[in-house]
Design a protein around this motif. Structure first.
Motif, PDB file in Angstrom:
ATOM      1  N   ASP A   6      28.675  49.735  43.551  1.00 11.17           N
ATOM      2  CA  ASP A   6      28.736  50.784  44.559  1.00 11.17           C
ATOM      3  C   ASP A   6      28.524  50.159  45.931  1.00 11.17           C
ATOM      4  O   ASP A   6      27.544  49.458  46.151  1.00 11.17           O
ATOM      5  N   PHE A   7      29.462  50.405  46.827  1.00 10.02           N
ATOM      6  CA  PHE A   7      29.349  49.915  48.195  1.00 10.02           C
ATOM      7  C   PHE A   7      29.276  51.099  49.127  1.00 10.02           C
ATOM      8  O   PHE A   7      29.946  52.103  48.929  1.00 10.02           O
ATOM      9  N   SER A   8      28.489  50.962  50.140  1.00  7.62           N
ATOM     10  CA  SER A   8      28.499  51.944  51.216  1.00  7.62           C
ATOM     11  C   SER A   8      29.866  51.839  51.897  1.00  7.62           C
ATOM     12  O   SER A   8      30.431  50.745  52.006  1.00  7.62           O
ATOM     13  N   PRO A   9      30.413  52.951  52.374  1.00  5.46           N
ATOM     14  CA  PRO A   9      31.699  52.866  53.076  1.00  5.46           C
ATOM     15  C   PRO A   9      31.622  51.992  54.323  1.00  5.46           C
ATOM     16  O   PRO A   9      32.645  51.529  54.821  1.00  5.46           O
ATOM     17  N   ASP A  10      30.412  51.740  54.809  1.00 11.61           N
ATOM     18  CA  ASP A  10      30.240  50.902  55.993  1.00 11.61           C
ATOM     19  C   ASP A  10      30.181  49.420  55.656  1.00 11.61           C
ATOM     20  O   ASP A  10      30.178  48.586  56.555  1.00 11.61           O
ATOM     21  N   THR A  11      30.096  49.065  54.378  1.00  8.87           N
ATOM     22  CA  THR A  11      30.025  47.659  53.987  1.00  8.87           C
ATOM     23  C   THR A  11      31.345  46.980  54.331  1.00  8.87           C
ATOM     24  O   THR A  11      32.414  47.437  53.940  1.00  8.87           O
ATOM     25  N   GLN A  12      31.253  45.896  55.072  1.00 12.14           N
ATOM     26  CA  GLN A  12      32.442  45.166  55.508  1.00 12.14           C
ATOM     27  C   GLN A  12      32.921  44.254  54.377  1.00 12.14           C
ATOM     28  O   GLN A  12      32.198  43.354  53.958  1.00 12.14           O
ATOM     29  N   MET A  13      34.122  44.516  53.876  1.00  8.37           N
ATOM     30  CA  MET A  13      34.712  43.712  52.809  1.00  8.37           C
ATOM     31  C   MET A  13      36.121  43.301  53.230  1.00  8.37           C
ATOM     32  O   MET A  13      36.827  44.055  53.906  1.00  8.37           O
ATOM     33  N   VAL A  14      36.544  42.116  52.808  1.00  9.42           N
ATOM     34  CA  VAL A  14      37.906  41.666  53.080  1.00  9.42           C
ATOM     35  C   VAL A  14      38.826  42.452  52.153  1.00  9.42           C
ATOM     36  O   VAL A  14      38.679  42.414  50.935  1.00  9.42           O
ATOM     37  N   VAL A  24      39.785  43.465  57.304  1.00  5.26           N
ATOM     38  CA  VAL A  24      38.437  43.818  56.892  1.00  5.26           C
ATOM     39  C   VAL A  24      38.365  45.345  56.919  1.00  5.26           C
ATOM     40  O   VAL A  24      38.605  45.963  57.959  1.00  5.26           O
ATOM     41  N   ASN A  25      38.100  45.920  55.748  1.00  5.06           N
ATOM     42  CA  ASN A  25      38.081  47.383  55.595  1.00  5.06           C
ATOM     43  C   ASN A  25      39.372  48.005  56.136  1.00  5.06           C
ATOM     44  O   ASN A  25      39.334  49.043  56.791  1.00  5.06           O
ATOM     45  N   GLY A  26      40.485  47.347  55.892  1.00  5.97           N
ATOM     46  CA  GLY A  26      41.784  47.882  56.267  1.00  5.97           C
ATOM     47  C   GLY A  26      42.186  47.651  57.704  1.00  5.97           C
ATOM     48  O   GLY A  26      43.283  48.045  58.104  1.00  5.97           O
ATOM     49  N   VAL A  27      41.356  47.008  58.501  1.00  6.35           N
ATOM     50  CA  VAL A  27      41.671  46.727  59.902  1.00  6.35           C
ATOM     51  C   VAL A  27      42.112  45.275  60.015  1.00  6.35           C
ATOM     52  O   VAL A  27      41.375  44.361  59.627  1.00  6.35           O
ATOM     53  N   VAL A  34      34.116  37.028  63.186  1.00  7.28           N
ATOM     54  CA  VAL A  34      32.883  36.812  62.429  1.00  7.28           C
ATOM     55  C   VAL A  34      32.357  38.186  62.013  1.00  7.28           C
ATOM     56  O   VAL A  34      32.424  39.145  62.780  1.00  7.28           O
ATOM     57  N   PHE A  35      31.881  38.275  60.767  1.00  9.16           N
ATOM     58  CA  PHE A  35      31.365  39.540  60.259  1.00  9.16           C
ATOM     59  C   PHE A  35      30.432  39.297  59.088  1.00  9.16           C
ATOM     60  O   PHE A  35      30.414  38.216  58.497  1.00  9.16           O
ATOM     61  N   ALA A  36      29.662  40.323  58.774  1.00  8.44           N
ATOM     62  CA  ALA A  36      28.729  40.303  57.649  1.00  8.44           C
ATOM     63  C   ALA A  36      28.827  41.669  56.968  1.00  8.44           C
ATOM     64  O   ALA A  36      29.442  42.587  57.516  1.00  8.44           O
ATOM     65  N   PRO A  37      28.238  41.831  55.790  1.00  2.00           N
ATOM     66  CA  PRO A  37      28.363  43.115  55.100  1.00  2.00           C
ATOM     67  C   PRO A  37      27.973  44.319  55.960  1.00  2.00           C
ATOM     68  O   PRO A  37      28.604  45.364  55.881  1.00  2.00           O
ATOM     69  N   GLN A  38      26.974  44.182  56.791  1.00  2.00           N
ATOM     70  CA  GLN A  38      26.527  45.304  57.622  1.00  2.00           C
ATOM     71  C   GLN A  38      26.849  45.100  59.095  1.00  2.00           C
ATOM     72  O   GLN A  38      26.275  45.766  59.958  1.00  2.00           O
ATOM     73  N   GLN A  39      27.773  44.185  59.395  1.00  2.00           N
ATOM     74  CA  GLN A  39      28.171  43.921  60.782  1.00  2.00           C
ATOM     75  C   GLN A  39      29.684  43.908  60.858  1.00  2.00           C
ATOM     76  O   GLN A  39      30.335  43.072  60.220  1.00  2.00           O
ATOM     77  N   ALA A  40      30.255  44.810  61.619  1.00  2.00           N
ATOM     78  CA  ALA A  40      31.705  44.883  61.776  1.00  2.00           C
ATOM     79  C   ALA A  40      32.242  43.603  62.420  1.00  2.00           C
ATOM     80  O   ALA A  40      31.520  42.935  63.168  1.00  2.00           O
ATOM     81  N   PRO A  41      33.476  43.245  62.126  1.00  2.00           N
ATOM     82  CA  PRO A  41      34.058  42.042  62.723  1.00  2.00           C
ATOM     83  C   PRO A  41      34.047  42.094  64.240  1.00  2.00           C
ATOM     84  O   PRO A  41      34.284  43.134  64.847  1.00  2.00           O
ATOM     85  N   LYS A  42      33.772  40.937  64.808  1.00  2.00           N
ATOM     86  CA  LYS A  42      33.862  40.776  66.256  1.00  2.00           C
ATOM     87  C   LYS A  42      34.542  39.448  66.530  1.00  2.00           C
ATOM     88  O   LYS A  42      34.523  38.540  65.682  1.00  2.00           O
ATOM     89  N   ALA A 111      29.108  39.120  49.030  1.00  2.00           N
ATOM     90  CA  ALA A 111      28.761  40.441  49.577  1.00  2.00           C
ATOM     91  C   ALA A 111      28.630  41.457  48.448  1.00  2.00           C
ATOM     92  O   ALA A 111      27.743  42.312  48.477  1.00  2.00           O
ATOM     93  N   GLY A 112      29.496  41.351  47.438  1.00  2.00           N
ATOM     94  CA  GLY A 112      29.428  42.253  46.290  1.00  2.00           C
ATOM     95  C   GLY A 112      28.158  42.091  45.483  1.00  2.00           C
ATOM     96  O   GLY A 112      27.710  43.022  44.814  1.00  2.00           O
ATOM     97  N   GLU A 113      27.562  40.906  45.549  1.00  2.00           N
ATOM     98  CA  GLU A 113      26.285  40.654  44.877  1.00  2.00           C
ATOM     99  C   GLU A 113      25.097  41.100  45.722  1.00  2.00           C
ATOM    100  O   GLU A 113      23.949  40.941  45.316  1.00  2.00           O
ATOM    101  N   GLY A 114      25.384  41.600  46.923  1.00  2.00           N
ATOM    102  CA  GLY A 114      24.305  42.035  47.803  1.00  2.00           C
ATOM    103  C   GLY A 114      23.668  40.916  48.598  1.00  2.00           C
ATOM    104  O   GLY A 114      22.596  41.091  49.172  1.00  2.00           O
ATOM    105  N   ARG A 115      24.318  39.770  48.647  1.00  2.00           N
ATOM    106  CA  ARG A 115      23.776  38.622  49.400  1.00  2.00           C
ATOM    107  C   ARG A 115      23.986  38.829  50.890  1.00  2.00           C
ATOM    108  O   ARG A 115      24.914  39.490  51.328  1.00  2.00           O
ATOM    109  N   HIS A 116      23.101  38.239  51.676  1.00  2.00           N
ATOM    110  CA  HIS A 116      23.218  38.311  53.144  1.00  2.00           C
ATOM    111  C   HIS A 116      24.095  37.136  53.575  1.00  2.00           C
ATOM    112  O   HIS A 116      23.615  36.056  53.888  1.00  2.00           O
ATOM    113  N   VAL A 117      25.401  37.372  53.531  1.00  2.00           N
ATOM    114  CA  VAL A 117      26.399  36.354  53.813  1.00  2.00           C
ATOM    115  C   VAL A 117      27.078  36.683  55.130  1.00  2.00           C
ATOM    116  O   VAL A 117      27.167  37.846  55.528  1.00  2.00           O
ATOM    117  N   LEU A 118      27.540  35.654  55.814  1.00  2.00           N
ATOM    118  CA  LEU A 118      28.261  35.829  57.069  1.00  2.00           C
ATOM    119  C   LEU A 118      29.547  35.037  56.953  1.00  2.00           C
ATOM    120  O   LEU A 118      29.529  33.885  56.518  1.00  2.00           O
TER     121      LEU A 118
END
Length: 124
Positions: A6-14, A24-27, A34-42, A111-118
């Motif tokens: 289960d992912f939050s809709p805000d989780t950033q995934m490729v 990333v999330n369709g964008v 650069v992005f992380a699971p809880q940080q939108a790409p910049k 990210a799917g494992e819940g790791r704090h990855v960037l």
């Protein structure tokens, strides 16, 4: 039996990648980001390894620090200069340099494992 996490809709995934882009999330992104699971790409500003500066690595050192930084270097893997690697090592941050496609796949797994990855991706 449900096998998908289960992912939050805000989780950033490729969601897709290919020559000249990463989604990333369709964008779609067509330049380094650069992005992380809880940080939108910049924008990252590092278009190729030869242009990397210490400031580009400093931009990856977010608060809180990531467990691991995945650096995608475009179509091919290119090693980072030793001085830039030392910036990550001195902060005790795990890192891996790989081609951008491999970085996208690895990012989604971690990210799917819940790791704090960037992910820091150069796009050619």
């Amino acid at each position: 039996m449900k096998l998908q996490p289960d992912f939050s809709p805000d989780t950033q995934m490729v969601s897709a990648y290919g020559p000249g882009y990463v989604e990333v999330n369709g964008v779609r992104h067509t330049s380094a980001c650069v992005f992380a699971p809880q940080q939108a790409p910049k924008p990252w500003g590092a278009e190729h390894v030869g242009a990397l500066l210490p400031a580009h690595i400093d931009a990856l050192l977010l608060d809180p620090l990531p467990e691991v930084v995945l650096i995608g270097t475009g179509r091919e893997q290119h090693l980072l200069p030793a001085a830039l690697m030392r910036q990550l090592i001195s902060r005790r941050i795990g890192w891996e340099v790989m081609d951008t496609a491999a970085a996208c796949r690895t990012y989604n797994i971690l990210a799917g494992e819940g790791r704090h990855v960037l992910a820091a991706l150069m796009i050619e």
